[in-house]
Design a protein around this motif. Structure first.
Motif, PDB file in Angstrom:
ATOM      1  N   THR A 369      30.329  39.923  49.581  1.00 57.60           N
ATOM      2  CA  THR A 369      31.739  39.534  49.475  1.00 57.60           C
ATOM      3  C   THR A 369      31.912  38.031  49.328  1.00 57.60           C
ATOM      4  N   LEU A 370      30.989  37.260  49.876  1.00 60.99           N
ATOM      5  CA  LEU A 370      31.090  35.804  49.748  1.00 60.99           C
ATOM      6  C   LEU A 370      31.105  35.408  48.274  1.00 60.99           C
ATOM      7  N   LEU A 371      30.233  36.027  47.488  1.00 61.15           N
ATOM      8  CA  LEU A 371      30.177  35.751  46.054  1.00 61.15           C
ATOM      9  C   LEU A 371      31.405  36.318  45.343  1.00 61.15           C
ATOM     10  N   MET A 372      31.834  37.524  45.744  1.00 62.74           N
ATOM     11  CA  MET A 372      32.990  38.155  45.118  1.00 62.74           C
ATOM     12  C   MET A 372      34.258  37.339  45.354  1.00 62.74           C
ATOM     13  N   PHE A 373      34.438  36.836  46.581  1.00 64.96           N
ATOM     14  CA  PHE A 373      35.631  36.054  46.886  1.00 64.96           C
ATOM     15  C   PHE A 373      35.592  34.701  46.184  1.00 64.96           C
ATOM     16  N   GLY A 374      34.391  34.123  46.090  1.00 66.07           N
ATOM     17  CA  GLY A 374      34.250  32.881  45.342  1.00 66.07           C
ATOM     18  C   GLY A 374      34.625  33.075  43.879  1.00 66.07           C
ATOM     19  N   THR A 375      34.294  34.254  43.354  1.00 65.90           N
ATOM     20  CA  THR A 375      34.635  34.578  41.964  1.00 65.90           C
ATOM     21  C   THR A 375      36.145  34.691  41.789  1.00 65.90           C
ATOM     22  N   VAL A 376      36.823  35.246  42.793  1.00 63.15           N
ATOM     23  CA  VAL A 376      38.288  35.353  42.756  1.00 63.15           C
ATOM     24  C   VAL A 376      38.908  33.956  42.696  1.00 63.15           C
ATOM     25  N   ALA A 377      38.416  33.051  43.550  1.00 62.48           N
ATOM     26  CA  ALA A 377      38.923  31.672  43.547  1.00 62.48           C
ATOM     27  C   ALA A 377      38.673  31.004  42.196  1.00 62.48           C
ATOM     28  N   ALA A 378      37.493  31.237  41.626  1.00 60.65           N
ATOM     29  CA  ALA A 378      37.157  30.659  40.321  1.00 60.65           C
ATOM     30  C   ALA A 378      38.079  31.196  39.227  1.00 60.65           C
ATOM     31  N   ALA A 379      38.445  32.487  39.335  1.00 61.58           N
ATOM     32  CA  ALA A 379      39.365  33.076  38.357  1.00 61.58           C
ATOM     33  C   ALA A 379      40.735  32.396  38.439  1.00 61.58           C
ATOM     34  N   GLY A 380      41.161  32.080  39.660  1.00 61.64           N
ATOM     35  CA  GLY A 380      42.433  31.386  39.837  1.00 61.64           C
ATOM     36  C   GLY A 380      42.406  29.993  39.223  1.00 61.64           C
ATOM     37  N   ILE A 381      41.285  29.306  39.397  1.00 64.78           N
ATOM     38  CA  ILE A 381      41.135  27.963  38.820  1.00 64.78           C
ATOM     39  C   ILE A 381      41.185  28.031  37.294  1.00 64.78           C
ATOM     40  N   ARG A 382      40.606  29.090  36.738  1.00 61.63           N
ATOM     41  CA  ARG A 382      40.642  29.261  35.272  1.00 61.63           C
ATOM     42  C   ARG A 382      42.080  29.459  34.786  1.00 61.63           C
ATOM     43  N   ILE A 383      42.880  30.198  35.554  1.00 62.13           N
ATOM     44  CA  ILE A 383      44.290  30.410  35.179  1.00 62.13           C
ATOM     45  C   ILE A 383      45.030  29.083  35.208  1.00 62.13           C
ATOM     46  N   ILE A 384      44.802  28.296  36.268  1.00 60.33           N
ATOM     47  CA  ILE A 384      45.449  26.979  36.376  1.00 60.33           C
ATOM     48  C   ILE A 384      45.016  26.083  35.212  1.00 60.33           C
ATOM     49  N   ALA A 385      43.725  26.114  34.893  1.00 62.93           N
ATOM     50  CA  ALA A 385      43.184  25.261  33.822  1.00 62.93           C
ATOM     51  C   ALA A 385      43.757  25.616  32.452  1.00 62.93           C
ATOM     52  N   SER A 386      44.245  26.860  32.312  1.00 67.84           N
ATOM     53  CA  SER A 386      44.808  27.288  31.027  1.00 67.84           C
ATOM     54  C   SER A 386      46.214  26.730  30.806  1.00 67.84           C
ATOM     55  N   THR A 387      46.806  26.119  31.853  1.00 68.71           N
ATOM     56  CA  THR A 387      48.145  25.545  31.734  1.00 68.71           C
ATOM     57  C   THR A 387      48.037  24.030  31.572  1.00 68.71           C
ATOM     58  N   GLU A 388      49.126  23.401  31.170  1.00 68.09           N
ATOM     59  CA  GLU A 388      49.152  21.941  31.036  1.00 68.09           C
ATOM     60  C   GLU A 388      49.284  21.325  32.430  1.00 68.09           C
TER      61      GLU A 388
END
Length: 447
Positions: A369-388
């Motif tokens: 789960t440590l890796l899975m939750f880290g992946t969730v956080a990384a997915a959120g960062i990718r969403i933020i990065a897609s915006t200006e």
């Protein structure tokens, strides 16, 4: 819209039985661990006994089967009519644990009381997502990609706390003063490294099964260390008869509000997943056909969470990873979903399945789960990065992360607050998410 050239079978095609079963098994491989992990984490955090944990795992599988059938088959206005797989959502874990703490009596968990508060709040709050499904064009103006990205990032960050706690041995280890021992940390590290090893493989089957293989390796090592006792499985035969409202109905307004915010964000995420699924499946991604499908899918997302609460399980959401599976297999047929749904329902009806997975030691689960939750956080960062990233965006992120992480890092900051306020804001996801919505709406900067 013409069927994508990359697809072998389109949405309404009926593949031969052998190919249907093979495609269904690959989907099951991708989602099985994700479905059973939330009830295992919640049970560990709230110190539920083995029988209760096993029952919750079984009901999670059972309800995921029903939810998947509703999404794929579409009943009236409910359902996307796509190969949409649903399973227990990670997004709700933190507020659910907060609601479950209402069951603490004299510093001891009353299982029935805690679960009654959890399922009652999940049921009532699910109405939020169902209402949002009717107002999709307007809610997307409130829950922007920036807000969604912040919330998804906070979900991952806040859950890492639960993951690292499991790596150290969980609540049981804290109680017997063995928390953080080398045996627990070494076991968690073995699982983590194993998953990374298989996930980086060029073989797609090893990559898809990386979490399952990592857990299997961890369980074998744990058994060798005498951390798994199969004798507790005695008496687990027979079939579970699902019981409606097994734990009763007790409502707490603070828990409802906290969960309601997550349902709001989940609705927007479901819309994105349905859009991606439609695109991959060679179906329209705009126009009346798509809007009907999107509204039906989000409505089903909320309805299935209500159904989950009725059958004593946790909120469900559409699994984005299955969109990738459609691309890998080239099979977008919703009839495959019927086989997946049937398999999940059957697995949920046999108590031995839930009890077996309840035996997974906390460090083994923590390593995964440590890796899975880290992946969730990384997915959120990718969403933020897609915006200006404007000055306003920086301010919104700053205040949202500060508020959200503050209540996670220093939870006793709320000790002097009224009980309802404490329940609502005890979750960093809820606190940070509400802050993001309000800050995004109110902050105005002339660039």
């Amino acid at each position: 819209m013409e069927k994508s050239k990359e697809l072998i079978y389109g949405l309404n095609d009926r593949p031969p039985l052998r190919e249907t079963v093979f495609a269904a098994l690959q989907h099951l491989l991708a989602i099985f661990v994700a479905i059973i992990t939330p009830p295992l984490i919640i049970s560990s955090a709230l110190k539920f006994d083995l029988a209760t944990t096993g029952y919750l795992v079984s009901m999670s599988l059972f309800v995921s089967g029903l939810a998947t059938l509703i999404q794929c088959r579409r009943f009236g206005p409910i359902g996307a009519g796509l190969l949409c797989i649903q399973g227990t959502s990670f997004s709700f874990i933190s507020p659910i644990i907060g609601a479950g703490m209402l069951g603490m009596v004299n510093h001891k968990m009353n299982v029935e009381l805690g679960l009654s508060y959890i399922f009652s709040a999940c049921l009532v709050a699910s109405v939020v997502e169902m209402v949002v499904s009717r107002l999709l064009p307007y809610t997307r103006k409130i829950i922007t990609p920036l807000v969604s990205g912040i919330v998804v990032t906070l979900i991952g960050m806040c859950l890492i706390k639960a993951g690292i706690s499991s790596c150290g041995g969980g609540q049981t280890a804290i109680d017997n003063h063995t928390f953080g021992s080398m045996r627990y940390l070494g076991l968690a590290l073995l699982v983590l490294v194993s998953i990374i090893f298989f996930n980086r493989s060029s073989n797609r089957f090893l990559r898809m099964a990386s979490i399952v293989l990592g857990l299997l390796i961890g369980c074998v090592a744990a058994y060798a260390l005498k951390m798994i006792d199969f004798s507790t499985l005695k008496g687990s035969g027979g079939i579970i008869i699902p019981t409606i409202f097994k734990y009763g109905f007790r409502l707490d307004l603070g828990a409802v509000i906290g969960l309601g915010l997550i349902y709001l964000v989940t609705a927007v995420e479901a819309y994105g997943d349905i859009t991606a699924n439609s695109l991959i499946s060679g179906e329209p991604v705009e126009g009346p056909v798509f809007l009907k499908r999107a509204q039906g899918g989000v409505l089903a997302d909320g309805f299935n969470s209500l159904l989950a609460a009725v059958f004593n399980s946790f909120p469900n959401s559409i699994f984005a990873q299955n969109n990738g599976m459609i691309q890998l297999t080239g099979v977008a047929s919703r009839y495959v979903g019927y086989f997946i749904a049937g398999a999940l329902v059957l697995l949920g009806l046999f108590p031995v399945v839930g009890r077996v997975f309840s035996l997974i030691p906390a460090p083994v689960l923590g390593g995964a789960t440590l890796l899975m939750f880290g992946t969730v956080a990384a997915a959120g960062i990718r969403i933020i990065a897609s915006t200006e990233i404007t000055r306003k965006a920086v301010l919104v992120m700053a205040i949202s992360f500060a508020m959200g992480l503050s209540v996670e890092l220093v939870p006793n900051i709320l000790d002097k607050m009224p009980a309802m306020i404490k329940t609502i804001f005890s979750s960093g996801i809820t606190t940070g998410g509400l802050t993001a919505i309000i800050a995004n709406a109110l902050i105005r900067i002339k660039e």
